[in-house]
Structure formats: C-alpha cells, structure tokens
Design a protein around this motif. Structure first.
Motif, mmCIF file in Angstrom:
data_model
loop_
_atom_site.group_PDB
_atom_site.id
_atom_site.type_symbol
_atom_site.label_atom_id
_atom_site.label_comp_id
_atom_site.label_asym_id
_atom_site.label_seq_id
_atom_site.Cartn_x
_atom_site.Cartn_y
_atom_site.Cartn_z
ATOM 1 N N GLN A 360 53.066 62.358 21.925
ATOM 2 C CA GLN A 360 53.227 61.403 23.023
ATOM 3 C C GLN A 360 51.954 61.449 23.850
ATOM 4 O O GLN A 360 51.572 62.501 24.374
ATOM 5 C CB GLN A 360 54.433 61.751 23.887
ATOM 6 C CG GLN A 360 54.656 60.759 25.024
ATOM 7 C CD GLN A 360 55.801 61.143 25.939
ATOM 8 O OE1 GLN A 360 56.748 61.827 25.537
ATOM 9 N NE2 GLN A 360 55.729 60.717 27.195
ATOM 10 N N GLN A 361 51.273 60.314 23.996
ATOM 11 C CA GLN A 361 49.983 60.277 24.665
ATOM 12 C C GLN A 361 49.976 59.483 25.962
ATOM 13 O O GLN A 361 48.942 59.398 26.631
ATOM 14 C CB GLN A 361 48.921 59.706 23.720
ATOM 15 C CG GLN A 361 48.635 60.610 22.525
ATOM 16 C CD GLN A 361 47.459 60.135 21.714
ATOM 17 O OE1 GLN A 361 47.609 59.304 20.827
ATOM 18 N NE2 GLN A 361 46.283 60.635 22.028
ATOM 19 N N HIS A 362 51.118 58.911 26.334
ATOM 20 C CA HIS A 362 51.209 58.125 27.555
ATOM 21 C C HIS A 362 52.441 58.566 28.329
ATOM 22 O O HIS A 362 53.464 58.915 27.735
ATOM 23 C CB HIS A 362 51.285 56.632 27.230
ATOM 24 C CG HIS A 362 50.114 56.131 26.439
ATOM 25 N ND1 HIS A 362 50.049 56.258 25.073
ATOM 26 C CD2 HIS A 362 48.965 55.535 26.836
ATOM 27 C CE1 HIS A 362 48.901 55.743 24.648
ATOM 28 N NE2 HIS A 362 48.227 55.305 25.691
ATOM 29 N N LEU A 363 52.334 58.530 29.661
ATOM 30 C CA LEU A 363 53.450 58.985 30.474
ATOM 31 C C LEU A 363 54.664 58.086 30.311
ATOM 32 O O LEU A 363 55.794 58.532 30.487
ATOM 33 C CB LEU A 363 53.023 59.062 31.941
ATOM 34 C CG LEU A 363 51.874 60.042 32.239
ATOM 35 C CD1 LEU A 363 51.501 60.001 33.713
ATOM 36 C CD2 LEU A 363 52.241 61.459 31.813
ATOM 37 N N SER A 364 54.432 56.819 29.982
ATOM 38 C CA SER A 364 55.526 55.887 29.664
ATOM 39 C C SER A 364 55.223 55.229 28.322
ATOM 40 O O SER A 364 54.087 54.793 28.089
ATOM 41 C CB SER A 364 55.654 54.812 30.744
ATOM 42 O OG SER A 364 55.988 55.368 31.996
ATOM 43 N N CYS A 365 56.199 55.165 27.462
ATOM 44 C CA CYS A 365 55.962 54.586 26.134
ATOM 45 C C CYS A 365 57.280 54.153 25.508
ATOM 46 O O CYS A 365 58.362 54.539 25.958
ATOM 47 C CB CYS A 365 55.238 55.582 25.218
ATOM 48 S SG CYS A 365 56.190 57.069 24.834
ATOM 49 N N ARG A 366 57.156 53.338 24.463
ATOM 50 C CA ARG A 366 58.311 52.904 23.679
ATOM 51 C C ARG A 366 58.034 53.222 22.214
ATOM 52 O O ARG A 366 56.940 52.950 21.713
ATOM 53 C CB ARG A 366 58.547 51.403 23.846
ATOM 54 C CG ARG A 366 59.663 50.848 22.961
ATOM 55 C CD ARG A 366 59.799 49.335 23.127
ATOM 56 N NE ARG A 366 60.174 48.995 24.494
ATOM 57 C CZ ARG A 366 59.526 48.125 25.267
ATOM 58 N NH1 ARG A 366 58.431 47.516 24.811
ATOM 59 N NH2 ARG A 366 59.943 47.866 26.484
#
Length: 498
Positions: A360-366
């Motif tokens: 996971q590379q982003h604080l918010s993701c889908r």
C-alpha cells in the motif's frame, strides 16, 4: 529545469520501503530497501534525478539467495541492505536474521541477475555496511558500531572486529552505519534512538576509515523527536552527491495519522532531503512532504502500474509473497490472462499462505480484483502480519469478511452472491481533520460489487489495528490476493490511489 519555487512530493519511494541505501553511477542512481519476510527480497530502484524512482527488480529472487523458513517470524528475514558500486560491480551486503546471517551479493547490472550469496560467518551484527579505502582494504561496519576488514570475494574476515563508536551517550541502538570518504575525512553516519519516535541521524569523522572518530558537535544532525511534524521516526540515512555537486540524504520516516498517539499503517517510507556542508560537517535541510525541487532537470519514469491483467509469463517485480513463492502455487501459465493461486495454508493466519500482494503506497486507495472460485476459495487481504489482517473472501455463492486482530479472529459479515466470478473490493480512506484524540488513522471498507458495478460494503473496519503501533514490528501493509482452499483464479487486479 524546474521552475523557481517548484516542489516535488516526499516520500520519493512511498509505502513500505524502509532502510534505503543509495549509490550513484554516472548519471544514474540506484536504491535498495529492506524486505523482511517477503519474497522476492530487496526491491531495487533506478532514478535519473533522485526524485522519481522506478523498481527495476528484486536482488534476491531465487530460493538459493533467500532462505525464509516457515518459522521465520513476520518482521524477521532481510534487514538493512547497503548498496555500493566499486571496481565495475555492484555490491549488496545485508543481514538475513532468520537464516544465514550476513551475506554479500554482486551483479554487473543492478536489475539482475545477482549472484548467489557469499556468506560472512565472521561478521557479527546487523545492518552491515561495506566501503573500500585507497589501498583496496574492504571494511565492513555493523550496528553497534563495530568494524572488521573482510575479503569480499570469499567472505573471510581479515583480523579481529573492533568497536569504532557508540554514538551519542545515552542514546540507544546505534545502528545503520555507513562509511564514506568525503574530502579529507572519513565520515561515519549512523542511526540511533531506536526506529520509533526517538529515531535520529548522527555523524562522526576521522582521518582514517578505522578511526578514531570525532562526533559532530551538533548531533543528531537530523531528528523529528519531540515535534509535531507530519514525518516522524526519521533515521537510517544514506548520503549521495547530485550531478551539480550538491549533497542529498535518503532516509526512512513515517506519516502517522489519527489521534493520540498516532498510527502509521503503510510502513516506513523513503524520503529525500538536501544536505549542506559547514565547517566540514553535514547540515541537513528541512524535511517535509513538499520537497524543494532539485536544480537539475527532472526525469519522471514509469510508475507502478495500477492494473495488472496477468498477461505476462512472470509477475512484475512489485508483487511479493510471504516467505516463498513456489511456481506451482502461483502461476500465470495455467490459465491464459489469469493468475492462479493454489492453497497451501488455509488463511492469512498461516505462515505458509499462498499470497501475492503489493505494498500500500497511498494513505487512501481503492483495490479491486475479479476472482473465480469455481475450484476453491480465496480473496483479497490487507496484511500487516499473521495476527493482523482484514480479508474479504469468496467461496461458492458467498462472500464473507474476516478480521484478525491479535488473538481475536471473527467473521464480521457475509452475503450470498450470484454464481460466477465476483469483483472483490477494498477501500482505504484516511481520516481527515481529527477531532477525537482517540480516532484511528483510517477506515478499511471491504465488500464486493454487484454485476452492475454497485459496491456492496460488508464492513468498515478501524485501520489502527493494522498499524505498527498496535501490531509491533517493522513492516507496512501489503494488499493482495490469496487462496484459502483449492485454486483461486484472478483475472485482474487494480490499485487506484484516492
């Protein structure tokens, strides 16, 4: 050339990419990071500008290079590589704390292939560094901070180990040493204070590589301890010179979120910060999430693809598995355009789970994936370790959500689904504007999609329980696919930052 006042985003390698080590060869920069219990090990990156990094491979991509026994704990495995270029070759020295100890690998091309390991049985301690002096002596320095001369081609130690420096009096865990010849001095850069909120970077110098070393009067030269800066746990640094003669530091840090005490969920990331030299000592610039753009031209490279349709014969280098990846259990060759996972362990609780994920590379993701469970069961998981993960799992006619938090494991929700392949979905939403000091850093919502694309959210779970502050250890979240029984087939996997 960047415009005056332009900024670039920090971290420069986001997500679970800790313990960065960097070297420059001509106009190219290469970086390596720790990988712990994941296989393949030691992701390798290339850049032309120190800002934009592209993964070009993994140094340890064969079982003969990387032994991770099933009893190797999460946050065990591969610690703190040092990457250097010397005498026309790339050298990578690292510790496997779960098997084999300190190891040395070489390559003519950093994209690989890398050699099988040269074992270093006489080198004791973690975080090994490697440096050569003018007469060709190869010095290996380890956490502690101790040093021994070695023959890098055989792994033999050439004399006794000796203590060099213990860091700042009263500071714990002097580690991550890196030794450099810069100007008239040899500089010894270390991390100390522990890799949590008290982490920092200190430096000493000497006239010879084996000391005696004089500490910088302004140590630590970098720390965010005791501050409310958005980047915390700053340490484990390495130095590199830019094309214009300027100096830069790569280091790890975290971006905690939520209320008190703050939770970091995607791991320790790689940041970049400028360095000046004053009176023969490095002075580190301001470290923030907006980095003043370097003065030289920027060269954005290809990013990690957001969608994988599994049309290639092999998985791309950003895909990792837990401890091992036997070809017969993880293959794109059984069903054209699909990834097939065959179950070994029954769930993410098991050390031998069949799993393929990406950081996971982003604080918010889908994250979305189309799964066919006509021959078994499987799903999507947000994994921190065996005892901390959220799963959305499909079996014939049903999708269910399971949460594992320490000793507690429960099915949170379930729902019948139409026959045939189903799209599973995970949405991670960072908490914005914390009002309650007890609020977590993010929410993880999991479920599936109806045939018309409507998202059926089965559960929204507090992300703090998949954080290092709750689980402990040194890793960050990895989101991916797994098989729970029989064979699970995945047509595609899509990761989208939000």
């Amino acid at each position: 050339m960047p415009e005056t006042g332009a900024t670039v985003s920090n971290p420069v390698i986001p997500g679970f990419h800790p313990d960065p080590s960097v070297c420059r060869v001509g106009e190219d920069y290469y970086a390596a990071c720790s990988s712990f219990e994941y296989f393949p090990g030691i992701p390798l990156f290339h850049s032309r500008d120190l800002v934009h990094w592209t993964q070009i491979g993994n140094a340890l991509d064969r079982p003969s290079q990387l032994r991770l026994p099933l009893d190797a704990p999460s946050s065990g495995g591969i610690y703190a590589p040092t990457l250097r270029h010397h005498d026309g070759r790339f050298w990578l020295i690292v510790t496997n704390v779960s098997a084999d100890g300190n190891l040395l690998f070489t390559a003519t091309d950093p994209a690989g292939p890398w050699s099988d390991p040269v074992r270093l049985p006489g080198v004791h301690g973690i975080d090994p560094d490697i440096a050569w002096d003018e007469d060709g002596t190869c010095w290996c320095t380890v956490a502690g901070v101790a040093q021994v001369a070695i023959d890098p081609r055989t792994g033999e130690t050439l004399g006794p180990s000796r203590r060099l420096w213990s860091g700042t009096p009263g500071a714990k865990a002097p580690e991550a040493p890196h030794l450099y010849r810069i100007g008239d001095h040899w500089y010894l850069l270390i991390a100390e204070g522990g890799t949590e909120r008290c982490h920092g970077v200190s430096v000493a110098r000497a006239r010879t590589p084996d000391g005696p070393f004089e500490p910088c009067p302004d140590n630590p030269v970098l720390t965010h301890r005791g501050t409310d800066r958005p980047i915390q746990n700053t340490g484990h640094a390495d130095l590199v010179q830019g094309p214009d003669g300027s100096w830069w530091m790569v280091l790890l840090g975290v971006r905690p979120g939520g209320g008190s005490p703050g939770w970091h969920v995607i791991g320790r990331e790689t940041f970049l910060v400028p360095v000046d030299w004053v009176d023969g000592w490095p002075v580190v610039g301001d470290l923030s999430t907006d980095l003043p753009a370097p003065s030289w031209p920027l060269h954005p490279g290809p990013s990690v693809p957001g969608r994988d349709d599994f049309d290639l014969g092999e998985l791309a280098p950003h895909w990792v598995s837990v401890r091992r990846r036997p070809a017969e259990d993880c293959t794109t060759k059984e069903r054209a355009g699909w990834l097939t996972l065959r179950a070994r362990g029954r769930s993410l609780d098991d050390a031998d789970v069949t799993f393929a994920g990406r950081r996971q590379q982003h604080l918010s993701c889908r994250v979305r994936a189309l799964i066919d469970v006509s021959e078994g069961s499987g799903g999507l998981a947000v994994r921190l370790d065996e005892q901390h993960h959220y799963d959305v799992e499909a079996s014939s006619g049903e999708v269910r959500v399971r949460a594992r938090i320490g000793p507690l494991s429960t099915v949170v929700a379930s729902r019948p689904t139409p026959p045939g392949p189903v799209v599973l979905r995970v949405e991670v939403a960072a908490v914005q504007g914390v009002n309650d000091p007890r609020s977590g850093p993010d929410t993880v919502t999991v479920g599936f999609e109806e045939p018309d694309g409507t998202f059926v959210a089965l559960a929204s779970l507090d992300g703090r329980y998949l954080s290092t502050e709750v689980a402990g250890g040194f890793t960050g979240r990895v989101i991916g696919m797994y098989a729970a029984s029989g064979s699970a087939h995945f047509d595609w996997f899509a990761y989208e930052p939000l």
